[in-house]
Design a protein around this motif. Structure first.
Motif, PDB file in Angstrom:
ATOM      1  N   GLY A 145      -1.118  -1.845   8.818  1.00 21.94           N
ATOM      2  CA  GLY A 145      -2.322  -1.808   7.996  1.00 21.94           C
ATOM      3  C   GLY A 145      -2.212  -2.547   6.686  1.00 21.94           C
ATOM      4  N   GLN A 146      -1.023  -3.070   6.372  1.00 15.68           N
ATOM      5  CA  GLN A 146      -0.879  -3.773   5.102  1.00 15.68           C
ATOM      6  C   GLN A 146      -1.186  -5.261   5.267  1.00 15.68           C
ATOM      7  N   HIS A 158      -3.336  -4.422  13.648  1.00 12.64           N
ATOM      8  CA  HIS A 158      -2.524  -3.278  14.051  1.00 12.64           C
ATOM      9  C   HIS A 158      -3.344  -2.315  14.895  1.00 12.64           C
ATOM     10  N   HIS A 163       1.661  -4.321  16.682  1.00 10.17           N
ATOM     11  CA  HIS A 163       1.011  -5.376  15.921  1.00 10.17           C
ATOM     12  C   HIS A 163       0.845  -6.620  16.780  1.00 10.17           C
ATOM     13  N   MET A 209      -1.255   1.243  -0.785  1.00  2.57           N
ATOM     14  CA  MET A 209      -2.052   0.466   0.164  1.00  2.57           C
ATOM     15  C   MET A 209      -3.480   0.252  -0.360  1.00  2.57           C
ATOM     16  N   SER A 212      -6.057  -1.344   2.146  1.00  8.58           N
ATOM     17  CA  SER A 212      -6.470  -0.542   3.296  1.00  8.58           C
ATOM     18  C   SER A 212      -6.335   0.939   2.973  1.00  8.58           C
ATOM     19  N   ASP A 372      -1.529   7.026   6.163  1.00 11.93           N
ATOM     20  CA  ASP A 372      -1.083   5.775   6.757  1.00 11.93           C
ATOM     21  C   ASP A 372      -2.249   5.122   7.492  1.00 11.93           C
ATOM     22  N   HIS A 373      -1.962   3.990   8.120  1.00 11.55           N
ATOM     23  CA  HIS A 373      -3.025   3.241   8.807  1.00 11.55           C
ATOM     24  C   HIS A 373      -3.621   4.042   9.961  1.00 11.55           C
ATOM     25  N   LEU A 376      -5.966   6.692   8.695  1.00 15.10           N
ATOM     26  CA  LEU A 376      -7.169   6.067   8.153  1.00 15.10           C
ATOM     27  C   LEU A 376      -8.226   5.879   9.233  1.00 15.10           C
ATOM     28  N   GLN A 377      -7.773   5.642  10.461  1.00 14.17           N
ATOM     29  CA  GLN A 377      -8.709   5.396  11.557  1.00 14.17           C
ATOM     30  C   GLN A 377      -9.491   6.653  11.943  1.00 14.17           C
TER      31      GLN A 377
END
Length: 435
Positions: A145-146, A158, A163, A209, A212, A372-373, A376-377
């Motif tokens: 996510g970065q 990602h 990835h 982050m 994101s 984290d990514h 976030l979803q």
């Protein structure tokens, strides 16, 4: 209508959008702006913008972050105007370049040397090249996510399966040297080192982050990365293109109390001018100076760049804005949450006062921290993207991806206007969402 008016091309937003579509791919010069292709600004002053049709906005996008001092800061622009009257680029050094870097290093506190460049993407590549040259290794640890720029060797998308290239036309093999871990998971990073013994040249990380989710590091996470890099002989790189000089005068390194080996600065380093910097330990940066590692650029440390950095460092040192930014951002985040509660909307607001993220929780989902990514979803990011367009029509300029930046120029009037406009926009959004 005069003869001049009869032949002059239209300069309203609709006319400009049609003209732009004919000559600019997608009507824009950066793909980040594709969603705003029909918006054209005439000017910015402090924390506000005015478009070509006369509409006024409170700006919490700040040009994607650079305008940390507000738009058209008189001290910074004045310094650039004075300096550029004596030349722009010389193909050699100039005194202002030395002065700017001295002030930058004094602000950062931990670094020995630095160089000025033009973009954050360039600075990232310089740092990765240095790390590989210093260690004789190839692999890099990054975090899902970065964002570290748009070039082939760093741009990634990602997903649950890992990835992959982030763009058509990007050779997959250019990402073969990347090992990707979840943000805020030090044990996963340790496993990466164990699975690739003696192969990791560097760990590169946005220490917060901001690109994101505005996700802050958990206590101890960055310190553990420092320990792991030291133990395994890897270079720790902080990508502070967004966080540098925004979270503190010394950036995230000062705010979180962890010292990297290299750090990259951009956005806030020059008051909105296109400048980036790479700073770090002498033994690493001197690889440039010996010529062993190439780092070039016609416009590196141009007169404009050096003047902007020097003046920005002066402003941040002489009139530090960090208390006011913290106060404004805290009040704004609290106010947005309260508006969400009043309208019965599952609003999610998270981050630090200088840079925070706004989105919606899924209907019926309990409040949760995004760390984290992957987490976030769980938010309804698509709904917020739609809502951001409603915010624009109500006079708040923000990014569709949810990030809100607070500047040194935001004050009580902007806070009051933003909350009142957000309230009206959310009411309109709720009304539009009813079946």
């Amino acid at each position: 209508m005069t003869a001049d008016q009869a032949v002059r091309p239209g300069t309203g937003a609709a006319d400009l959008a049609a003209r732009a579509a004919a000559v600019l791919p997608g009507g824009v010069s950066s793909n980040v702006r594709l969603a705003t292709a029909r918006t054209f600004f005439e000017r910015g002053s402090g924390p506000r913008l005015w478009d070509v049709d006369g509409n006024e906005y409170v700006d919490y996008l700040l040009g994607q972050g650079p305008a940390f001092l507000g738009h058209a800061h008189p001290q910074v622009n004045g310094a650039v105007t004075t300096a550029v009257g004596r030349g722009m680029v010389f193909g050699a050094q100039h005194a202002l370049e030395v002065e700017a870097v001295e002030k930058l290093l004094a602000a950062v506190g931990w670094a020995d040397m630095a160089r000025l460049g033009v973009s954050g993407t360039e600075a990232v590549h310089a740092a990765l090249r240095l790390a590989r040259a210093a260690t004789g290794r190839r692999k890099m640890i990054g975090f899902a996510g970065q964002y570290h720029g748009w070039l082939d060797t760093v741009l990634m998308a990602h997903g649950p399966d890992g990835h992959r290239p982030g763009s058509a036309g990007q050779p997959p093999q250019y990402l073969a040297d990347w090992v990707v871990a979840p943000f805020n998971d030090a044990e996963a990073v340790q496993r990466c080192f164990e699975e690739h013994p003696g192969e990791i040249a560097a760990v590169i990380i946005e220490p917060m982050m901001c690109n994101s989710g505005a996700i802050a590091p958990r206590p101890g996470f960055l310190a553990r990365l420092r320990e792991l890099c030291t133990a395994h002989g890897a270079v720790l790189i902080f990508d502070e293109v967004v966080t540098g000089f925004r979270l503190a005068f010394g950036g995230a390194a000062q705010r979180f109390g962890v010292t990297p080996d290299l750090a990259l600065y951009g956005k806030a380093v020059a008051g909105g001018w296109p400048v980036a910097a790479i700073a770090g330990r002498r033994e690493l940066l001197e690889l440039f100076g010996t010529g062993k590692v190439n780092h070039s650029g016609t416009f590196n440390a141009s007169v404009m760049a050096a003047a902007a950095v020097s003046a920005t460092m002066d402003v941040l040192r002489e009139t530090p804005p960090y208390v006011s930014v913290e106060e404004h951002g805290t009040a704004l985040m609290t106010g947005l949450r309260g508006i969400g509660e009043r309208h019965g909307v599952p609003l999610h607001v998270q981050g630090l006062p200088a840079a925070f993220h706004v989105s919606f929780r899924a209907e019926g989902a309990p409040p949760t921290d995004v760390v984290d990514h992957a987490s976030l979803q769980s938010l309804d990011l698509a709904r917020y993207t739609r809502f951001s367009r409603t915010l624009t029509t109500h006079g708040i300029w923000v990014a569709g991806r949810g990030i809100w930046y607070v500047s040194a120029a935001h004050g009580p009037a902007e806070l009051a206007d933003a909350l009142e406009r957000f309230d009206r926009a959310l009411a309109a959004h709720v009304a539009e969402s009813r079946p």
